[in-house]
Design an enzyme around this catalytic site. Structure first.
Site, PDB file in Angstrom:
ATOM      1  N   TRP A   1       0.608  -1.259   0.247  1.00 46.36           N
ATOM      2  CA  TRP A   1      -0.045   0.250   0.124  1.00 46.36           C
ATOM      3  C   TRP A   1       0.584   1.205  -0.125  1.00 46.36           C
ATOM      4  O   TRP A   1       1.558   1.618   0.946  1.00 46.36           O
ATOM      5  CB  TRP A   1      -0.621  -0.286   1.020  1.00 46.36           C
ATOM      6  CG  TRP A   1      -2.350   1.376   1.382  1.00 46.36           C
ATOM      7  CD1 TRP A   1      -3.385   1.402   0.734  1.00 46.36           C
ATOM      8  CD2 TRP A   1      -1.589   2.131   2.366  1.00 46.36           C
ATOM      9  NE1 TRP A   1      -3.712   2.264   1.201  1.00 46.36           N
ATOM     10  CE2 TRP A   1      -2.985   3.067   2.197  1.00 46.36           C
ATOM     11  CE3 TRP A   1      -1.940   1.737   4.092  1.00 46.36           C
ATOM     12  CZ2 TRP A   1      -3.910   3.417   3.349  1.00 46.36           C
ATOM     13  CZ3 TRP A   1      -1.962   2.725   5.144  1.00 46.36           C
ATOM     14  CH2 TRP A   1      -2.955   3.266   4.859  1.00 46.36           C
TER      15      TRP A   1
ATOM     16  N   ASP B   1      -0.884  -5.520   9.132  1.00 44.40           N
ATOM     17  CA  ASP B   1      -1.858  -4.753   8.842  1.00 44.40           C
ATOM     18  C   ASP B   1      -2.842  -5.352   8.752  1.00 44.40           C
ATOM     19  O   ASP B   1      -2.833  -6.303   7.693  1.00 44.40           O
ATOM     20  CB  ASP B   1      -1.275  -3.845   8.052  1.00 44.40           C
ATOM     21  CG  ASP B   1      -1.835  -2.953   7.391  1.00 44.40           C
ATOM     22  OD1 ASP B   1      -3.059  -2.287   7.691  1.00 44.40           O
ATOM     23  OD2 ASP B   1      -2.130  -2.031   7.236  1.00 44.40           O
TER      24      ASP B   1
ATOM     25  N   LYS C   1     -13.109  -0.585   6.505  1.00 43.38           N
ATOM     26  CA  LYS C   1     -13.758  -1.658   5.281  1.00 43.38           C
ATOM     27  C   LYS C   1     -15.113  -2.840   6.095  1.00 43.38           C
ATOM     28  O   LYS C   1     -16.224  -2.564   5.506  1.00 43.38           O
ATOM     29  CB  LYS C   1     -12.735  -2.374   4.778  1.00 43.38           C
ATOM     30  CG  LYS C   1     -11.752  -1.835   4.825  1.00 43.38           C
ATOM     31  CD  LYS C   1     -11.313  -0.489   3.338  1.00 43.38           C
ATOM     32  CE  LYS C   1     -10.263  -0.070   3.572  1.00 43.38           C
ATOM     33  NZ  LYS C   1     -10.022   0.673   2.409  1.00 43.38           N
TER      34      LYS C   1
HETATM   35  C1  PLP Z   1      -3.549  -2.368   3.291  1.00 44.60           C
HETATM   36  C2  PLP Z   1      -4.234  -1.213   4.064  1.00 44.60           C
HETATM   37  N1  PLP Z   1      -3.726  -0.701   5.564  1.00 44.60           N
HETATM   38  C3  PLP Z   1      -4.622   0.316   6.699  1.00 44.60           C
HETATM   39  C4  PLP Z   1      -5.318   1.562   5.919  1.00 44.60           C
HETATM   40  C5  PLP Z   1      -6.137   2.163   6.904  1.00 44.60           C
HETATM   41  O1  PLP Z   1      -6.937   2.132   6.853  1.00 44.60           O
HETATM   42  P1  PLP Z   1      -7.785   3.182   7.487  1.00 44.60           P
HETATM   43  O2  PLP Z   1      -8.842   4.044   6.063  1.00 44.60           O
HETATM   44  O3  PLP Z   1      -8.671   2.726   8.850  1.00 44.60           O
HETATM   45  O4  PLP Z   1      -6.812   4.637   8.174  1.00 44.60           O
HETATM   46  C6  PLP Z   1      -6.255   0.780   4.455  1.00 44.60           C
HETATM   47  C7  PLP Z   1      -6.637   2.178   3.639  1.00 44.60           C
HETATM   48  O5  PLP Z   1      -7.042   1.330   1.979  1.00 44.60           O
HETATM   49  C8  PLP Z   1      -5.229  -0.230   3.355  1.00 44.60           C
HETATM   50  O6  PLP Z   1      -5.757  -0.994   2.400  1.00 44.60           O
END
Ligand code: PLP
Length: 398
Positions: free
Chosen positions: A130, A211, A246
């Protein structure tokens, strides 16, 4: 002073949403940003979330600050969801959890904590990962390096490459792993591979950071915790960064949690005291509402059962779209093999479309995909599938 500043580049993924909004094409499709959409193309508020909000509105007594590490009942519910109720880590007090603003907030607090305790540690992320991961840890003052992960030839994992790299990582460095639904590739470790990764990580004294942003979106809430639980069975210390953006659809409420597992209760409490210092100088204490929703749903057996059905519906819709996408591309006469998309999990896949093709899709058809070729399968619906696949077929014919 501000006159002389040149603008910073826009965020690659969120910037795409702005361009999408401004596109007048009535058939436009956004497969860019990582949000779930239902069969009618909207990001719904879950029924159980609405129900919990009604209860909270009626019962709320105060808007006073939460503790620095957030609500204790929420923390306990997060731990049960990650490890399972009655797990030795939970009952033995080896885990501490701090409520955080989203999974991003949890990752940043983990980064700040590592920078505070072992400032020379490097955070190892998968190649690719990411795009926000390296930015978050660099902003915390840490070095970031990559280990091989995705193999474009097989659209699977370069597992030998990953293990070989892991065997060179010094003890004490952080190994970032995606708990499930790897973003951006959709390629996850199989249970036996998790086992090997856990053994190598434990053997080398690495500090795993899981994560965990998509629990429930791959194969099920329990099934998706296999990786995290396998790592926890072998590694005496680790972090889990949970996000409920999500699986509860609570994107704009910013609700997540950082869980830290230590060797014993005393060490966990000492670590928590440092986590709290990191939070205090950052956002002081977390926002209440989103976590109160999650706590209410997880704490009520009937609401929880209904929420699990809602998560199942989201997961099954994504997996149905994966299969329909592959079938429709075949029907359109696309000869390139996209069957791997149906094998992958979560909202994302690497489509294998190159930057030229991504650009052509956007300019000629109003189909928005991240430059790397990452597609958000959850942006597909039965009604946009024909148009989407026709557009991809046309671009591939070129
Ligand atoms: C791999 C990954 N980690 C963390 C997050 C972070 O999510 P949040 O919106 O809860 O900060 C995302 C969101 O797209 C993600 O895809």
């Amino acid at each position: 002073m501000f006159d002389s500043i040149s603008p910073a580049p826009p965020d690659a993924i969120l910037g795409l949403t702005t361009a999408f909004k401004n596109d007048p094409n009535p058939h436009k499709i956004n497969l860019g940003v990582g949000i779930y959409k239902d069969a009618s193309g909207v990001t719904p508020v879950l029924n159980t979330v609405k129900e919990a909000e009604k209860r909270l509105l009626d019962d709320e007594q105060t808007k006073s600050y939460l503790p620095i590490d957030g609500n204790a009942a929420y923390a306990a519910a997060c731990q049960r969801l990650i490890f399972g109720a009655g797990h030795e880590i939970v009952t033995g007090g080896r885990a501490v959890t701090a409520q955080s603003p989203g999974g991003t907030g949890a990752l940043r607090v983990a980064g700040d904590f590592v920078a505070r305790i072992t400032p020379d540690a490097t955070v190892w992320v998968s190649d690719p990962t990411w795009p926000n991961h390296p930015n978050i840890f660099q902003a915390a003052g840490l070095k970031v390096a990559t280990y091989p992960y995705f193999d474009p030839a097989s659209n699977g994992i370069d597992f030998d490459g990953m293990l070989a790299a892991m065997r060179t990582i010094p003890a004490g460095d952080v190994l970032l792993l995606h708990g499930c639904c790897h973003n951006p590739t959709g390629v996850d470790l199989a249970p036996a591979q998790w086992q090997t990764v856990a053994e190598v990580a434990a053997g080398r004294g690495l500090l795993p950071l899981l994560d965990f942003a998509y629990q429930g979106f791959a194969d099920g809430l329990e099934e998706d915790a296999t990786g995290v639980r396998t790592m926890a069975a072998h590694c005496p210390e680790l972090f889990v960064a949970s996000s409920y953006s999500k699986n509860f659809g609570l994107y704009n409420e910013r609700v997540g949690a950082l869980t830290l597992v230590a060797q014993n209760r005393q060490a966990a409490q000492a670590a928590l005291s440092h986590v709290k210092r990191c939070i205090r100088v950052n956002y002081s204490n977390p926002p209440a509402h989103g976590a109160a929703i999650v706590r209410t749903v997880l704490g009520d057996p009937e609401l929880r059962r209904r929420w699990e059905s809602e998560v199942t519906a989201m997961r099954e819709r994504i997996n149905t779209m994966r299969h329909l996408f592959v079938e429709t591309l075949n029907e359109k006469g696309v000869t390139r093999d996209f069957a791997f998309i149906a094998r992958q999990r979560g909202m994302f896949s690497y489509s294998g479309l190159n930057p030229e093709q991504v650009k052509a899709l956007r300019q000629r058809h109003g189909v928005y995909i991240v430059g790397s070729g990452r597609i958000n399968v959850a942006g597909m619906t039965e009604s946009n599938m024909e148009y989407l696949c026709e557009a991809i077929a046309e671009v591939l014919r070129d």
